[in-house]
Design an enzyme around this catalytic site. Structure first.
Site, PDB file in Angstrom:
ATOM      1  CB  CYS A  85     -15.744 -79.183 -23.168  1.00 23.51           C
ATOM      2  SG  CYS A  85     -15.912 -78.763 -24.921  1.00 23.51           S
ATOM      3  CD  GLU A 100     -19.687 -80.766 -23.189  1.00 23.29           C
ATOM      4  OE1 GLU A 100     -19.966 -81.299 -24.282  1.00 23.29           O
ATOM      5  OE2 GLU A 100     -19.152 -79.653 -23.106  1.00 23.29           O
TER       6      GLU A 100
END
Length: 230
Positions: free
Chosen positions: A135, A207
């Site tokens: 992230c 993601e």
């Protein structure tokens, strides 16, 4: 080559897909569909809540106070600093931040959170670090790439978002997570390293799915949301 460098090398195709995603390129150009932005903020608000929960689980598994302090500092960063990019996005679509909170998670975001919580509850600190790292790392590279390519000024509609993720705070978080993961990997068994590898790679893929979910306005009903709550 240390472990985090190896992971980044293995994840290169996914990182490139994220950097080239139309939502990300839209941020660079200053033009993203407002419905997609709203969908993103709704999901990311809940995602960041889960991220802080996972830091809390990590604290419960720490033996050293310095490790507890590290995860505590990161909770504070998410809680009090990472709201600024959300405010920028909300200003862009003309919707108060509070009106985009408390929504059910779309499928991909739900999957991502459950993936991280699985490793948080069932795994060791190494697994948690590996699941969390993509992230901040992908956002750091997004911010740095856009800043280098576009060199936006304050007139750019996403200047605050871009400058936040290109800033040193995200780099510090990424580097600290990498450093701790590398230290953990030095004494990890081959099985543990494989589990960390899988946790990292799945988070990278998720993601990408998160950006795709927002751009396509993914929902459980399979019908995109076409309205921004006002």
């Amino acid at each position: 080559m240390n472990f985090s460098d190896y992971l980044r090398q293995e994840a290169e195709p996914i990182f490139q897909s994220i950097l080239d995603h139309p939502f990300v390129r839209g941020i660079a150009k200053g033009d993203v569909p407002k419905e997609a932005v709203a969908h993103y903020v709704k999901a990311d608000f809940e995602y960041l809540n889960a991220f802080m929960n996972i830091y809390g689980i990590a604290i419960s598994k720490c033996d050293k106070r310095e490790d507890m302090a590290f995860f505590t500092e990161n909770i504070d960063f998410v809680l009090n600093s990472e709201i600024h990019p959300h405010h920028n996005l909300c200003e862009y679509i003309g919707t108060p931040y509070e009106q985009l909170q408390g929504y059910p998670l779309p499928p991909s975001a739900d999957h991502y959170i459950k993936h991280m919580k699985h490793h948080a509850h069932e795994g060791n600190i190494g697994e948690i670090l590996a699941a969390l790292l993509p992230c901040p790392w992908t956002y750091l590279e997004i911010g740095q790439r856009i800043m280098k390519e576009i060199q936006p000024d304050e007139n750019h509609p996403f200047y605050a978002w871009i400058s936040f993720y290109a800033d040193g705070a995200i780099a510090d978080t990424t580097n600290q997570l990498r450093h701790r993961l590398d230290l953990w990997a030095e004494t990890a068994s081959e099985h543990e390293k494989q589990t960390m590898y899988e946790a990292f790679m799945k988070s990278c893929h998720l993601e990408w799915r998160f950006w795709e979910m927002a751009y396509t306005q993914e929902s459980w009903s399979l019908t995109p949301e076409h309205t921004v709550k006002s």
